[in-house]
Motif scaffolding. Structure first.
Motif, short mmCIF file in Angstrom:
data_model
loop_
_atom_site.label_atom_id
_atom_site.label_comp_id
_atom_site.label_asym_id
_atom_site.label_seq_id
_atom_site.Cartn_x
_atom_site.Cartn_y
_atom_site.Cartn_z
N SER A 1 -5.91 -5.50 -4.31
CA SER A 1 -6.50 -3.86 -4.45
C SER A 1 -7.25 -3.22 -3.78
O SER A 1 -7.89 -2.15 -3.58
CB SER A 1 -7.59 -4.47 -5.47
OG SER A 1 -9.05 -4.71 -4.87
N LEU A 2 -6.93 -3.62 -1.99
CA LEU A 2 -7.86 -2.89 -0.99
C LEU A 2 -7.47 -1.35 -0.97
O LEU A 2 -5.94 -1.01 -0.57
CB LEU A 2 -7.27 -3.84 0.07
CG LEU A 2 -8.08 -3.24 1.74
CD1 LEU A 2 -9.52 -4.21 1.32
CD2 LEU A 2 -7.57 -4.66 2.98
N ASN A 3 -8.68 -1.11 -0.46
CA ASN A 3 -7.40 0.79 0.49
C ASN A 3 -8.05 0.49 1.57
O ASN A 3 -7.82 -0.02 2.71
CB ASN A 3 -8.34 1.80 -1.05
CG ASN A 3 -10.20 1.24 0.11
OD1 ASN A 3 -10.41 1.07 1.11
ND2 ASN A 3 -11.03 2.01 -0.92
N LEU A 4 -7.49 2.48 2.57
CA LEU A 4 -6.68 2.36 3.46
C LEU A 4 -8.38 2.22 4.23
O LEU A 4 -8.38 1.38 5.26
CB LEU A 4 -5.90 3.55 3.68
CG LEU A 4 -5.63 3.47 5.00
CD1 LEU A 4 -4.70 2.42 5.74
CD2 LEU A 4 -5.12 4.81 5.40
N TRP A 5 -9.48 2.30 4.18
CA TRP A 5 -10.84 2.62 4.52
C TRP A 5 -11.16 0.88 5.01
O TRP A 5 -11.38 0.88 5.65
CB TRP A 5 -11.40 3.62 3.20
CG TRP A 5 -11.64 4.58 3.87
CD1 TRP A 5 -11.04 6.01 3.42
CD2 TRP A 5 -11.31 5.51 5.46
NE1 TRP A 5 -10.85 6.90 3.80
CE2 TRP A 5 -11.08 6.70 4.85
CE3 TRP A 5 -12.05 5.28 6.42
CZ2 TRP A 5 -11.10 7.42 6.48
CZ3 TRP A 5 -11.66 6.10 8.22
CH2 TRP A 5 -12.33 7.69 7.56
N GLY A 6 -11.11 0.94 3.28
CA GLY A 6 -11.15 -1.01 3.80
C GLY A 6 -10.56 -2.36 4.06
O GLY A 6 -11.36 -2.67 4.98
N MET B 1 0.63 -1.37 0.35
CA MET B 1 0.11 0.11 -0.03
C MET B 1 0.61 1.04 -0.16
O MET B 1 0.13 2.49 0.13
CB MET B 1 -0.76 -0.04 1.24
CG MET B 1 -1.73 -1.17 1.32
SD MET B 1 -3.33 -1.26 2.70
CE MET B 1 -3.99 0.35 1.78
N ARG C 1 -8.78 -9.28 -1.06
CA ARG C 1 -8.76 -8.61 -1.29
C ARG C 1 -6.94 -7.98 -1.75
O ARG C 1 -7.19 -6.65 -1.07
CB ARG C 1 -10.03 -6.74 -0.72
CG ARG C 1 -10.85 -7.65 -0.79
CD ARG C 1 -11.22 -7.27 -2.43
NE ARG C 1 -10.97 -6.04 -2.97
CZ ARG C 1 -11.93 -5.90 -4.06
NH1 ARG C 1 -12.17 -6.37 -5.41
NH2 ARG C 1 -11.40 -4.37 -3.83
N SER D 1 -1.64 3.16 11.91
CA SER D 1 -3.01 1.99 10.61
C SER D 1 -3.59 1.08 12.10
O SER D 1 -4.83 0.47 12.05
CB SER D 1 -2.47 2.21 9.47
OG SER D 1 -2.53 3.51 8.65
#
Length: 488
Positions: free
Chosen positions: A363-368, A304, A360, A314
């Motif tokens: 392709s996972l974003n930070l919010w997810g 990421m 995921r 995080s």
């Protein structure tokens, strides 16, 4: 095959008296948990100052080896001489190790100091639940265990940040100097707040041969797991020798358990299916969390693109949700009859979160990512308290120390095995680059393969982690739900 003595009637403590004793244990528990992670961010600075970066991993490994190997011994000593006595021994040894580390002129002395510190740390981190078993009934222990859960996870999460700060703005030796006032305060606490602790000593004998066998088997196994793929290939003679030695000594230890007049771990305890399944659920559950704590920071940085600081921040959400979940579950545990229902349902949520993390990963974003951490933390929180209470509910009081010591030992050992196995999975992705890389080097090397290839490597780790949680869930389902005792 166990010591026999007349049971004595013990005065039941009030909630206020129990709370005071539990609060008195939090500082030693915090110290033992903090030292497992506080060096993580300070290792590069220590390596530069001492002019030796090759041996840095041993500063972590030496502590883990020593603390894991001695946990059963502290449990037995606590059953023989009392909980407060065992805790004071652990604090004194930890203080001596911290002083050696703070004054260490070389890497070798620092490693030896960390080993001594680990011998003390094994008692600091494991005696809390033993004492809790003396002062509270199984039906009431859940709410007190919440204090311990908050202390464990807070110390583990704050350790890297505190160690990095001290190394950058003070000196790395301050990491060890702070243990001196903390240790002296802990000694004062155990001499005052624990005065009201009920005494349950029995005329046990310490199985020295069994102790030596379990220490030899566990140290050789963990040593092999920590150096395999780092210093030597997995199929090399030194690694195979270590594993064979561990297997042989482990078999001898099992034979000792069967034949000894009073074995280190009573056979009667291990024969109880509730204890066996609780051990399995606790060990595999904690092993999965330890694996995530080790590999999620590298995933965030490698896949990421986060900075080390942002990656650490995080991950704070999993600490917060785990603490809240453990606290709420502890309040509910003693008030319901079907006390396994909530932890099993929560564990399904945690498994789902880890599986989605693997699915995921690319392709996972930070919010997810943060949402999945909430699911994982909230889902795992109820498990440790339930397994601890289940064991305390079925074992005899004079076997409580060694029973919980054995649970903590297997948990720590499986955690080390899990980290080594997950490291091997990641190393497989970096094998074309460097067959002899260490796990940290492999985590960095995955960047050369590109984020997509690195994500696939971490996805396999996350799926394996979900498998560990699934084993814990199966053990929890199979564990009998015996009514919780109302008396201490």
């Amino acid at each position: 095959m166990d010591a026999i003595a007349d049971a004595t009637k013990v005065k039941r403590l009030t909630h206020r008296e129990t709370q005071i004793i539990v609060l008195g244990l939090l500082l030693p528990i915090f110290m033992g948990s903090l030292d497992q992670t506080i060096l993580a961010s300070a290792l590069p600075t220590i390596g530069r100052d001492l002019g030796d970066t090759q041996e840095l991993p041993w500063l972590i490994t030496a502590y883990l080896l020593a603390s894991t190997a001695v946990i059963p011994l502290y449990g037995k000593i606590a059953d023989i001489r009392g909980r407060a006595f065992a805790l004071r021994i652990a604090i004194a040894v930890h203080l001596a190790g911290s002083l050696i580390c703070a004054l260490a002129p070389s890497m070798l002395v620092l490693i030896l100091g960390r080993s001594l510190q680990g011998i003390g740390g094994g008692g600091l981190s494991s005696m809390g639940m033993v004492v809790l078993g003396d002062v509270a009934a199984p039906r009431e222990r859940g709410r007190y265990y919440a204090y311990f859960a908050v202390t464990y996870t807070t110390a583990g999460a704050c350790g890297p940040a505190l160690g990095g700060f001290l190394a950058d703005y003070v000196h790395w030796s301050a990491i060890f100097w702070i243990n001196i006032p903390l240790g002296l305060a802990a000694l004062a606490v155990t001499s005052s707040l624990l005065r009201g602790l009920p005494r349950h000593e029995r005329p046990h004998g310490l199985d020295v041969i069994g102790a030596l066998l379990i220490v030899g088997a566990s140290v050789s196994l963990m040593l092999g797991l920590n150096v395999a793929g780092v210093r030597f290939p997995w199929s090399s003679l030194p690694i195979v020798t270590l594993f064979c030695f561990s297997l042989i000594v482990g078999v001898l230890f099992v034979l000792r358990l069967i034949t000894a007049p009073e074995p280190l771990i009573p056979i009667a305890v291990l024969r109880d299916p509730v204890v066996r399944y609780a051990f399995i659920a606790n060990a595999f559950g904690w092993g999965s969390v330890v694996g995530l704590n080790i590999f999620l920071p590298s995933y965030l940085q490698t896949v990421m693109g986060l900075t080390p600081t942002d990656a650490g921040l995080s991950l704070m959400v999993i600490m917060v949700t785990l603490n809240i979940s453990a606290g709420l579950a502890g309040q509910i545990l003693g008030r319901v009859t079907r006390y396994k229902t909530l932890p099993m349902a929560a564990l399904v949520v945690a498994i789902t979160g880890v599986v989605l993390l693997g699915w995921r990963a690319e392709s996972l974003n930070l919010w997810g990512f943060e949402i999945l951490l909430i699911l994982i933390g909230a889902g795992f929180g109820p498990l440790p308290g339930l397994t601890q209470v289940a064991v305390q509910n079925v074992v005899a009081r004079h076997q409580l120390g060694i029973s919980l010591g054995a649970m903590n030992f297997f948990r720590s050992l499986l955690g080390a095995i899990t980290v080594a196995a997950f490291g091997a999975i990641v190393l497989a992705a970096t094998a074309p680059l460097d067959h002899g890389a260490s796990v940290p080097a492999a985590l960095t090397a995955t960047r050369h393969h590109g984020a997509a290839d690195a994500a696939q490597a971490y996805a396999r780790v996350f799926y394996a982690d979900a498998g560990c949680l699934a084993v814990a869930l199966i053990a929890l389902v199979l564990m009998a739900e015996r009514p919780l005792q109302k008396g201490p």
